[in-house]
Design an enzyme around this catalytic site. Structure first.
Site, PDB file in Angstrom:
ATOM      1  N   VAL A  44      -2.906   4.776  -5.942  1.00  0.00           N
ATOM      2  CA  VAL A  44      -1.842   5.786  -5.956  1.00  0.00           C
ATOM      3  C   VAL A  44      -2.286   7.001  -5.132  1.00  0.00           C
ATOM      4  O   VAL A  44      -3.303   7.628  -5.419  1.00  0.00           O
ATOM      5  CB  VAL A  44      -1.505   6.209  -7.402  1.00  0.00           C
ATOM      6  CG1 VAL A  44      -0.386   7.250  -7.396  1.00  0.00           C
ATOM      7  CG2 VAL A  44      -1.112   4.999  -8.243  1.00  0.00           C
ATOM      8  N   LYS A  45      -1.492   7.298  -4.096  1.00  0.00           N
ATOM      9  CA  LYS A  45      -1.839   8.413  -3.204  1.00  0.00           C
ATOM     10  C   LYS A  45      -1.104   9.665  -3.680  1.00  0.00           C
ATOM     11  O   LYS A  45       0.124   9.671  -3.809  1.00  0.00           O
ATOM     12  CB  LYS A  45      -1.431   8.047  -1.774  1.00  0.00           C
ATOM     13  CG  LYS A  45      -2.186   8.772  -0.705  1.00  0.00           C
ATOM     14  CD  LYS A  45      -1.858   8.147   0.646  1.00  0.00           C
ATOM     15  CE  LYS A  45      -2.593   8.812   1.781  1.00  0.00           C
ATOM     16  NZ  LYS A  45      -2.106   8.328   3.074  1.00  0.00           N
ATOM     17  N   VAL A  46      -1.882  10.706  -3.941  1.00  0.00           N
ATOM     18  CA  VAL A  46      -1.369  11.918  -4.593  1.00  0.00           C
ATOM     19  C   VAL A  46      -1.705  13.129  -3.718  1.00  0.00           C
ATOM     20  O   VAL A  46      -2.845  13.271  -3.267  1.00  0.00           O
ATOM     21  CB  VAL A  46      -2.068  12.085  -5.978  1.00  0.00           C
ATOM     22  CG1 VAL A  46      -1.614  13.354  -6.669  1.00  0.00           C
ATOM     23  CG2 VAL A  46      -1.826  10.866  -6.853  1.00  0.00           C
TER      24      VAL A  46
END
Ligand code: G3P
Length: 218
Positions: free
Chosen positions: A86-88
């Site tokens: 998950v890219k945050v």
């Protein structure tokens, strides 16, 4: 050093995979839009197609900017496939979400990192990867590579597990310098990877070998 490809283009991902040097994929909303991917189901299907091509981690970026939204989106993305990371974004609620995901054993990539302080926060929040953007710093006349060196030093000082994923990598020299200063991963389009294999003396040498072989065997 791991090689990730920074694209949502399936043909490019396939080509890098076939070369046998690919360790993963990073995407972002701009790269998805560039491939004309829109609508929730199409986006999901596209991530799944990418996961089928490559063996390693595949970063999928959230669009939400509030904690609840980031968590809801991130959990949905992580549930799609075990390879999804998950890219945050590096924002206040993003840091809180990194800690939440880390506690839940969900892999994360903290993106849009432009300073050592941001990278330190990402590591403390338990990010799996941190993505400092080299090229975009170079674009504003700041030494992007210096940021990679600073983060490497800080992470080594305290043995943080967070991996330094050099992003916004634009040319082969960026890749080589990343390897020299100890980035864990580089992510870049296909073109800089393919340029690594070119050298004029290799081409001249091969032409000569093949010509000599032909002469000797004619
Ligand atoms: O991984 C981040 C990357 O997609 C940004 O690259 O070239 O748009 O600065 P660039």
């Amino acid at each position: 050093m791991k090689f990730f490809i920074d694209t949502a283009n399936l043909a490019h991902i396939q080509e890098a995979q076939e070369l046998g040097v690919l360790d993963g994929v990073t995407t972002n909303p701009s790269l998805m839009a560039k491939e004309g991917i829109s609508g929730e189901q199409n986006v999901i299907d596209h991530y799944l197609k990418i996961c089928e091509i490559v063996d390693g981690d595949v970063s999928a970026e959230v669009i939400s900017t509030d904690f609840d939204g980031i968590v809801a989106e991130g959990e949905k993305l992580a549930a799609l496939h075990p390879q999804i990371v998950v890219k945050v974004p590096m924002i206040r609620d993003g840091v809180k979400a990194l800690r939440y995901f880390s506690n839940k054993g969900i892999k994360t990539n903290c993106t849009l990192v432009f300073s050592p302080g941001q990278a330190l926060l990402a590591a403390k929040a338990g990010a799996t990867y941190v993505s400092p953007f080299i090229g975009r710093l170079d674009d504003i006349s700041q030494e992007g590579m210096q940021l990679i060196e600073q983060i490497r030093l800080i992470y080594d000082n305290y043995a943080y597990d967070t991996q330094v994923l050099a992003a916004s990598v634009r040319h082969p020299l960026h890749i080589i310098q990343c390897a020299e200063v100890g980035a864990d991963v580089v992510t870049c389009p296909l073109d800089p990877i393919m340029k690594l294999l070119k050298h004029p003396l290799t081409d001249i040498g091969l032409d000569k070998f093949l010509a000599d072989h032909k002469k000797a065997n004619s």
